[in-house]
Design a protein around this motif. Structure first.
Motif, PDB file in Angstrom:
ATOM      1  N   GLN A  49      27.969  -8.380  74.803  1.00 31.59           N
ATOM      2  CA  GLN A  49      28.434  -7.814  76.029  1.00 31.59           C
ATOM      3  C   GLN A  49      28.965  -8.907  77.314  1.00 31.59           C
ATOM      4  O   GLN A  49      28.184 -10.059  77.165  1.00 31.59           O
ATOM      5  CB  GLN A  49      27.537  -6.814  77.088  1.00 31.59           C
ATOM      6  N   PRO A  50      29.821  -8.631  77.662  1.00 34.48           N
ATOM      7  CA  PRO A  50      30.428  -9.780  78.683  1.00 34.48           C
ATOM      8  C   PRO A  50      29.289  -9.789  79.823  1.00 34.48           C
ATOM      9  O   PRO A  50      28.811  -9.274  80.170  1.00 34.48           O
ATOM     10  CB  PRO A  50      31.701  -9.178  79.286  1.00 34.48           C
ATOM     11  N   ASP A  51      29.318 -10.967  80.202  1.00 37.31           N
ATOM     12  CA  ASP A  51      28.282 -11.369  81.504  1.00 37.31           C
ATOM     13  C   ASP A  51      28.755 -10.827  82.833  1.00 37.31           C
ATOM     14  O   ASP A  51      27.886 -10.464  83.484  1.00 37.31           O
ATOM     15  CB  ASP A  51      28.289 -12.830  81.624  1.00 37.31           C
ATOM     16  N   GLU A  52      29.915 -10.675  83.059  1.00 42.92           N
ATOM     17  CA  GLU A  52      30.542 -10.351  84.220  1.00 42.92           C
ATOM     18  C   GLU A  52      30.345  -8.740  84.181  1.00 42.92           C
ATOM     19  O   GLU A  52      30.367  -8.036  83.312  1.00 42.92           O
ATOM     20  CB  GLU A  52      32.090 -10.502  84.515  1.00 42.92           C
ATOM     21  N   GLU A  53      30.094  -8.350  85.573  1.00 43.07           N
ATOM     22  CA  GLU A  53      30.204  -6.923  85.984  1.00 43.07           C
ATOM     23  C   GLU A  53      31.579  -6.361  85.642  1.00 43.07           C
ATOM     24  O   GLU A  53      32.551  -7.187  85.862  1.00 43.07           O
ATOM     25  CB  GLU A  53      29.783  -6.624  87.301  1.00 43.07           C
ATOM     26  N   PRO A  54      31.769  -5.269  85.387  1.00 43.28           N
ATOM     27  CA  PRO A  54      33.028  -4.631  85.079  1.00 43.28           C
ATOM     28  C   PRO A  54      33.813  -4.646  86.391  1.00 43.28           C
ATOM     29  O   PRO A  54      33.024  -4.528  87.538  1.00 43.28           O
ATOM     30  CB  PRO A  54      32.878  -3.325  84.758  1.00 43.28           C
ATOM     31  N   THR A  55      35.143  -4.907  86.432  1.00 38.03           N
ATOM     32  CA  THR A  55      35.797  -4.975  87.565  1.00 38.03           C
ATOM     33  C   THR A  55      36.083  -3.540  88.342  1.00 38.03           C
ATOM     34  O   THR A  55      35.725  -2.392  87.458  1.00 38.03           O
ATOM     35  CB  THR A  55      37.297  -5.598  87.314  1.00 38.03           C
ATOM     36  N   SER A  89      46.351 -14.505  83.282  1.00 38.57           N
ATOM     37  CA  SER A  89      45.451 -15.244  84.073  1.00 38.57           C
ATOM     38  C   SER A  89      46.234 -15.616  85.599  1.00 38.57           C
ATOM     39  O   SER A  89      47.303 -16.151  85.432  1.00 38.57           O
ATOM     40  CB  SER A  89      44.817 -16.513  83.329  1.00 38.57           C
TER      41      SER A  89
END
Lengths: 101, 218
Positions: free
Chosen positions: B16-22, B135
């Motif tokens: 799972q990605p580390d970041e919180e969902p945007t 990006s």
């Protein structure tokens, strides 16, 4: 009338208006207040500033490709003096520019 | 095997990605949930479209460039009426696709495409854009220091060549025809298409050199 008249032609020198409306617009801030040359008139397109709010985008707005000198856009530009950048801009964002850069 | 010790499930949890969902990801998920709940679209339909989109490749673009290299009359048609020329090769462009504009590199000028406002890209021809194209770093830097960005892609542009950046802010999408590599005179269109990379059609790098060609020292 569903299509605004194109006020500029290829070769015309134009200045990009400075404006930061609270609504949707497509004119990058880095080009605002800068002077460039109309390179091409693509035709007229439904105005995205109107389409963004589910309206009809009419009258269609003339859309140009405007070419800028990179050294004019960025005083610190490190590339070659003849490098250029072009942006697609709608008629109502442009005003005639008489003088040089 | 219970669903909890299914190795595939496990692997997915671990990655799972580390970041919180945007905020926009959450909004998209909420809209999708509502649309499926209300029966406007079926979840399978969404999955099918997402998978079809992800499966798109830049192959159509490469074929078009290879034909343009091989046939000057075709190249002129491609520049004048891109969608008609693309259809000639049997590729379907969706009716809702934004208009395309084809620009050609030359020994005097190199073209580089960006969308500083979002991620406008000739999806109809190249499929979804690469992550770097979306990006903030690419979008903000390539307009200010295109030559430095190109160098990071391994592309050194001599000072006597004009670098022209195209910021696709409006209704047009841009495709670059890279220069045809040296030593490809005898190659057929299929072999040529194999040299046309996605990045070369965005303008950040050259088309590949043919196999067996001497690599020019940069």
């Amino acid at each position: 009338m569903t299509e605004a008249r194109a006020r500029f032609a290829p070769g015309d020198r134009v200045r990009v208006r400075r404006e930061y409306p609270p609504t949707h617009f497509r004119t990058p801030l880095y080009a605002q207040g800068k002077t460039g040359v109309v390179e091409h008139l693509y035709g007229a397109y439904r105005n995205p500033e109107d389409l963004a709010y589910a309206r009809d985008g009419l009258p269609k707005a003339p859309l140009y490709r405007v070419r800028f000198e990179q050294t004019h856009l960025w005083p610190e530009y490190a590339g070659a003096a003849h490098d250029t950048l072009c942006i697609d801009l709608y008629d109502h964002w442009l005003e005639p520019s008489e003088g040089g850069l | 095997m219970s669903e909890h010790d299914h190795p595939h499930e496990h692997a997915q949890r671990d990655f799972q990605p580390d970041e919180e969902p945007t905020a926009s990801a959450l909004r998209a998920a909420a809209i999708e949930a509502l649309l499926t709940e209300k029966g406007v679209v079926a979840r399978e339909e969404v999955t099918r479209v997402v998978e079809a989109t992800r499966a798109q490749t830049p192959q159509a673009g490469a074929a078009v460039v290879a034909r343009a290299w091989s046939d000057p009359a075709y190249k002129e048609r491609l520049k004048a009426r891109p969608f008609e020329a693309i259809a000639e090769l049997g590729y379907d462009i969706p009716i809702e696709a934004p208009q395309l504009y084809v620009v050609e590199n030359s020994p005097a000028q190199r073209n580089v495409i960006v969308c500083t406002l979002c991620s406008c890209y000739p999806r109809a021809l190249l499929g979804p854009p690469p992550d770097w194209y979306k990006s903030l770093a690419y979008r903000s830097r390539v307009v200010v220091e295109p030559r430095a960005v190109l160098r990071e892609f391994g592309t050194v542009v001599p000072d006597d060549v004009e670098v022209k950046v195209w910021d696709s802010t409006a209704d047009l999408r841009f495709l670059v025809i890279p220069e045809r590599p040296a030593g490809t005179e005898g190659l057929g269109e299929d072999a040529l298409a194999g040299l046309v990379t996605r990045d070369s059609m965005i303008g950040v790098s050259d088309a590949l050199a043919p196999e067996g060609a001497e690599v020019r020292a940069g």
